[in-house]
Design a protein around this motif. Structure first.
Motif, mmCIF file in Angstrom:
data_model
loop_
_atom_site.group_PDB
_atom_site.id
_atom_site.type_symbol
_atom_site.label_atom_id
_atom_site.label_comp_id
_atom_site.label_asym_id
_atom_site.label_seq_id
_atom_site.Cartn_x
_atom_site.Cartn_y
_atom_site.Cartn_z
ATOM 1 N N PHE A 292 92.853 58.174 58.061
ATOM 2 C CA PHE A 292 92.714 56.788 57.612
ATOM 3 C C PHE A 292 91.285 56.268 57.767
ATOM 4 O O PHE A 292 90.930 55.264 57.156
ATOM 5 N N THR A 293 90.465 56.938 58.585
ATOM 6 C CA THR A 293 89.053 56.545 58.659
ATOM 7 C C THR A 293 88.179 57.492 57.841
ATOM 8 O O THR A 293 86.962 57.439 57.909
ATOM 9 N N PHE A 294 88.832 58.361 57.047
ATOM 10 C CA PHE A 294 88.158 59.292 56.150
ATOM 11 C C PHE A 294 87.205 60.226 56.904
ATOM 12 O O PHE A 294 86.143 60.570 56.429
ATOM 13 N N ASN A 295 87.616 60.620 58.099
ATOM 14 C CA ASN A 295 86.848 61.616 58.846
ATOM 15 C C ASN A 295 87.659 62.912 58.780
ATOM 16 O O ASN A 295 88.639 63.069 59.486
ATOM 17 N N LEU A 296 87.271 63.814 57.892
ATOM 18 C CA LEU A 296 88.138 64.938 57.574
ATOM 19 C C LEU A 296 87.692 66.248 58.210
ATOM 20 O O LEU A 296 88.161 67.311 57.851
ATOM 21 N N GLY A 297 86.761 66.175 59.148
ATOM 22 C CA GLY A 297 86.339 67.406 59.807
ATOM 23 C C GLY A 297 85.104 67.996 59.162
ATOM 24 O O GLY A 297 84.439 67.366 58.330
ATOM 25 N N TYR A 298 84.803 69.226 59.544
ATOM 26 C CA TYR A 298 83.537 69.836 59.183
ATOM 27 C C TYR A 298 83.801 71.221 58.595
ATOM 28 O O TYR A 298 84.535 72.027 59.160
ATOM 29 N N SER A 299 83.197 71.499 57.419
ATOM 30 C CA SER A 299 83.364 72.814 56.812
ATOM 31 C C SER A 299 82.321 73.773 57.382
ATOM 32 O O SER A 299 81.126 73.584 57.178
ATOM 33 N N TYR A 300 82.804 74.772 58.125
ATOM 34 C CA TYR A 300 81.867 75.713 58.749
ATOM 35 C C TYR A 300 81.255 76.652 57.727
ATOM 36 O O TYR A 300 80.165 77.156 57.907
ATOM 37 N N LYS A 301 81.968 76.868 56.611
ATOM 38 C CA LYS A 301 81.452 77.794 55.601
ATOM 39 C C LYS A 301 80.334 77.144 54.796
ATOM 40 O O LYS A 301 79.329 77.757 54.509
ATOM 41 N N LEU A 302 80.514 75.862 54.416
ATOM 42 C CA LEU A 302 79.524 75.198 53.582
ATOM 43 C C LEU A 302 78.547 74.383 54.420
ATOM 44 O O LEU A 302 77.604 73.803 53.886
ATOM 45 N N ASN A 303 78.824 74.314 55.741
ATOM 46 C CA ASN A 303 77.923 73.612 56.658
ATOM 47 C C ASN A 303 77.710 72.156 56.263
ATOM 48 O O ASN A 303 76.590 71.669 56.231
ATOM 49 N N GLU A 304 78.788 71.473 55.929
ATOM 50 C CA GLU A 304 78.730 70.073 55.513
ATOM 51 C C GLU A 304 80.021 69.399 55.961
ATOM 52 O O GLU A 304 81.054 70.066 56.038
ATOM 53 N N PRO A 305 79.979 68.082 56.225
ATOM 54 C CA PRO A 305 81.248 67.405 56.522
ATOM 55 C C PRO A 305 82.168 67.473 55.306
ATOM 56 O O PRO A 305 81.690 67.366 54.162
ATOM 57 N N VAL A 306 83.481 67.635 55.558
ATOM 58 C CA VAL A 306 84.433 67.738 54.446
ATOM 59 C C VAL A 306 84.387 66.485 53.591
ATOM 60 O O VAL A 306 84.468 66.554 52.359
ATOM 61 N N SER A 307 84.210 65.299 54.238
ATOM 62 C CA SER A 307 84.232 64.054 53.462
ATOM 63 C C SER A 307 83.082 64.015 52.455
ATOM 64 O O SER A 307 83.245 63.507 51.341
ATOM 65 N N THR A 308 81.911 64.573 52.804
ATOM 66 C CA THR A 308 80.783 64.611 51.858
ATOM 67 C C THR A 308 81.144 65.466 50.649
ATOM 68 O O THR A 308 80.912 65.070 49.496
ATOM 69 N N ILE A 309 81.724 66.639 50.927
ATOM 70 C CA ILE A 309 82.095 67.533 49.827
ATOM 71 C C ILE A 309 83.114 66.846 48.926
ATOM 72 O O ILE A 309 82.988 66.839 47.695
ATOM 73 N N VAL A 310 84.114 66.206 49.570
ATOM 74 C CA VAL A 310 85.168 65.554 48.800
ATOM 75 C C VAL A 310 84.585 64.438 47.942
ATOM 76 O O VAL A 310 84.936 64.302 46.766
ATOM 77 N N LEU A 311 83.675 63.654 48.498
ATOM 78 C CA LEU A 311 83.094 62.555 47.727
ATOM 79 C C LEU A 311 82.314 63.068 46.526
ATOM 80 O O LEU A 311 82.219 62.399 45.504
ATOM 81 N N GLN A 312 81.729 64.282 46.648
ATOM 82 C CA GLN A 312 81.035 64.874 45.501
ATOM 83 C C GLN A 312 82.007 65.342 44.428
ATOM 84 O O GLN A 312 81.764 65.199 43.242
ATOM 85 N N LYS A 313 83.131 65.929 44.878
ATOM 86 C CA LYS A 313 84.018 66.626 43.939
ATOM 87 C C LYS A 313 85.087 65.714 43.343
ATOM 88 O O LYS A 313 85.486 65.905 42.197
ATOM 89 N N LEU A 314 85.555 64.747 44.143
ATOM 90 C CA LEU A 314 86.689 63.935 43.696
ATOM 91 C C LEU A 314 86.431 63.220 42.370
ATOM 92 O O LEU A 314 87.286 63.260 41.484
ATOM 93 N N PRO A 315 85.245 62.554 42.165
ATOM 94 C CA PRO A 315 85.046 61.845 40.894
ATOM 95 C C PRO A 315 85.181 62.771 39.687
ATOM 96 O O PRO A 315 85.696 62.365 38.646
ATOM 97 N N LYS A 316 84.751 64.021 39.851
ATOM 98 C CA LYS A 316 84.828 64.956 38.723
ATOM 99 C C LYS A 316 86.280 65.279 38.378
ATOM 100 O O LYS A 316 86.652 65.359 37.210
ATOM 101 N N THR A 317 87.103 65.475 39.418
ATOM 102 C CA THR A 317 88.511 65.757 39.151
ATOM 103 C C THR A 317 89.196 64.526 38.579
ATOM 104 O O THR A 317 90.019 64.642 37.661
ATOM 105 N N VAL A 318 88.845 63.322 39.102
ATOM 106 C CA VAL A 318 89.422 62.093 38.553
ATOM 107 C C VAL A 318 89.062 61.981 37.080
ATOM 108 O O VAL A 318 89.896 61.609 36.247
ATOM 109 N N LEU A 319 87.819 62.345 36.724
ATOM 110 C CA LEU A 319 87.399 62.309 35.321
ATOM 111 C C LEU A 319 88.255 63.251 34.474
ATOM 112 O O LEU A 319 88.767 62.874 33.421
#
Lengths: 325, 318
Positions: free
Chosen positions: B76-103
């Motif tokens: 609920f606070t949009f803190n989704l953990g950390y991707s060890y493979k991509l070395n980025e917070p999951v929320s950052t990755i999601v914010l990049q990818k979600l608009p494209k899927t919504v489109l």
């Protein structure tokens, strides 16, 4: 057994026999007149068959399904080829074009495509039937118990169904497949996990109307428990809905299984399924290897369309039966 | 109405907590528990002290209910953990990818509505004629065609054989650039929309048929209105309402379809990120994307329900 009129509620053996056949003889005293018009259980079966047989597309679909089963399960015994063991004697046998020897060519591993279609189809049909069966049995009991219990139990059980129905299930299934490595039975379980929700909802709805019927009240008055009412009276009376839905479940299971196989979560090699064959074939599309793509895809479409048509025709047939009541 | 909205929102929140519970259970499905999860992430040569440190850092040594509470709080606070493979917070990755899927999903829904509704109406106006039967058969076939197979066939025919559209989806970073590269978007959107076009046109056909048998249609005819006006003003407007509910109900299936479409066309959205996470054992990203995909779907269905309540004044929610 051909006429419903003669039996009394006390004849347990006769009743259970009738329940097994048509699920119709639950309350003989209320159904005598209607049953008389329809000409007994045999008559009802005939009515359902007649309406079903009027639908020519459904008859063709039954033919397609029978053919597919023969093709996948009997075919490998007639069309002998290297379906699962690799016996390559020359490079020419890899990715070969269709010829008199290999009717639909070979794949990059040198397997004969027709033979692989049989093996893959057998796997797909086995998994789809098992998954649809498990999902139907579980969903029916879940729905019947939920609808019969009512109140808080019903609310909680149905919220579970709503929750799982409102999320994209393919995502959840792939998480499971990624964590636990896919095997035949895990895939059956995964497909069933996605499929039991719809029958659960349908049967709950049906149960809500059936539980207020006179014969259910009669069983309760005679001291019959909830378990007996659900198993012996509510579920047999919902048999039409159950059969129709189970047919659609098989079609959906084949589609879902193909999607899982396509994404790489299929049965382990050297086994295969139609979806996995497509997934492997896509890499060779650029080289014009059409025989690796179209046959498997057309098989999936044919069997899915057939099961959908059969389900549609069955629904019409059972609806006529309901109107006759 | 307000009461209905509040109840519906509460229901959506419960569904999201339910999704958290499911993903939480999945997370604990690891054969060997948190220890082997740490081993997968830290690598086979990690020492026991390193593993213990990982468990403490990620709260995996706490009681199971505390862990579940933390997970719900994080979602609920949009803190989704950390991707060890991509070395980025999951929320950052999601914010990049979600608009494209919504489109992608949005365009597919738009195409579905634009094509399926006129198709259904056409079938009703030509009912039980050869063109109606042909379209019914066609929609049955498209309904049974797996999205990935249709995608492959579209690529084979329109990209490899005829060179009309590129075989791959736009690879641009921003939504605007993706839209600018519309030629590359055509095949993925068509592949994703085809199944729902088939389903929706069937539904539209029966919904319109039903509306034409209603009393208000007979009244309109009796008033002497033209057939055109009766069909398009009186019947159609009422026939459209159930389509909105259907949209809410099909949304999960369309999002599942987007996962496959993105994989087939290499479209850089949530589905592809999820799929790569599944292959790479990137569990924080895997579970983060499931939660977000589920939340997006629940919000979409909620909007469809609210729209339904606003559009149909006959429905009174008490």
């Amino acid at each position: 057994m051909m006429s419903l009129g003669g039996e009394a509620p006390g004849k347990d053996a006769a009743i259970s026999e009738a329940e097994r056949i048509g699920g119709e003889l639950i309350a003989p005293e209320t159904e005598v007149t209607e049953a008389g018009e329809a000409g007994g259980i045999g008559g009802l079966g005939k009515v359902i068959w007649r309406v079903f047989a009027e639908n020519k597309l459904a008859l063709v679909s039954v033919g397609v399904v029978v053919f597919m089963f023969l093709f996948c399960f009997v075919g490998p015994h007639i069309y002998i080829t290297n379906q699962t063991d690799l016996v390559i004697t020359s490079v020419n046998q890899v990715l070969a074009h269709p010829s008199a020897q290999d009717w639909l060519g070979t794949d990059p591993n040198g397997y004969d495509t027709v033979g692989r279609l049989m093996v893959g189809g057998a796997t797909a049909l086995e998994i789809a039937l098992l998954a649809a069966g498990i999902a139907t049995v579980f969903g029916v009991f879940f729905g019947a118990v939920s609808g019969y219990a009512g109140g808080a139990v019903d609310a909680i059980m149905m919220r579970i169904v709503d929750t799982v129905l409102s999320v994209p299930t393919l995502f959840l299934l792939i998480v499971i497949a990624a964590i636990l490595h896919p095997s035949f039975w895990l895939i059956v379980f995964i497909v069933a996990l996605a499929a039991w929700l719809v029958p659960a909802r349908l049967i709950r709805g049906e149960t809500l109307t059936l539980r207020t019927r006179e014969y259910v009240q009669a069983v309760r008055a005679m001291g019959g428990g909830g378990g007996r009412i659900v198993v012996r009276h509510i579920i047999p009376n919902a048999v039409g809905t159950i059969i129709v839905n189970a047919t659609f479940q098989v079609a959906d299971a084949i589609g879902l299984l193909a999607a899982l196989g396509f994404l790489g979560f299929g049965v382990p090699a050297p086994g295969t399924s139609w979806g996995q064959m497509l997934s492997n074939g896509i890499s060779y599309a650029q080289e014009g290897a059409w025989w690796l793509i179209y046959p498997a895809g057309i098989c999936i479409i044919l069997i899915t369309v057939s099961f959908n048509y059969i389900g549609d025709a069955l629904r019409d047939a059972f609806e006529v039966r309901l109107q006759r009541r | 109405m307000i009461g209905y909205l509040i109840r519906r929102v509460i229901q959506a929140v419960i569904v999201i907590i339910g999704v958290c519970a499911i993903t939480f259970i999945l997370y604990h499905l690891f054969p060997g528990g948190a220890n082997s999860e740490a081993r997968i992430i830290l690598g086979p040569r990690a020492t026991q002290p390193q593993i213990n440190l990982f468990l403490v850092q990620n709260g995996l040594n706490k009681p199971i209910w505390t862990q579940f509470g933390i997970l719900v709080g994080h979602v609920f606070t949009f803190n989704l953990g950390y991707s060890y493979k991509l070395n980025e917070p999951v929320s950052t990755i999601v914010l990049q990818k979600l608009p494209k899927t919504v489109l992608l999903v949005g365009l597919a829904v738009l195409l579905t509505i634009i094509v399926a509704i006129p198709l259904g109406i056409f079938q009703v106006l030509r009912r039980n004629k050869p063109s109606d039967y042909a379209l019914t058969t066609l929609s049955f076939i498209f309904y049974a065609t797996p999205t990935f197979f249709l995608g492959i066939v579209l690529i084979e025919v329109f990209a490899i054989h005829w060179h009309i559209f590129p075989p791959e989806a736009p690879q641009s970073a921003s939504v605007g650039q993706i839209l600018a590269d519309w030629r590359a978007l055509v095949l993925p959107v068509v592949a994703l929309a085809a199944v729902s076009i088939a389903g929706f046109s069937r539904y539209m056909r029966s919904s319109m048929m039903e509306a034409l048998t209603e009393d208000y249609v007979r009244t309109a005819r009796a008033k002497g209105l033209s057939t055109r006006r009766v069909n398009y003003v009186h019947a159609l407007r009422n026939a459209l309402i159930p389509i909105i509910t259907l949209l809410g109900l099909t949304l999960p299936a369309i999002v599942s379809g987007a996962l496959i479409t993105e994989d087939v066309f290499n479209y850089p959205g949530m589905g592809l990120a999820f799929f790569n996470a599944a292959i790479n054992n990137d569990f924080p990203l895997l579970i983060g994307t499931v939660v977000v995909a589920a939340m997006a779907t629940v919000v979409g269905s909620l909007l469809a329900d609210i729209l339904y309540a606003v559009l149909d004044p006959r429905i009174r929610y008490v």
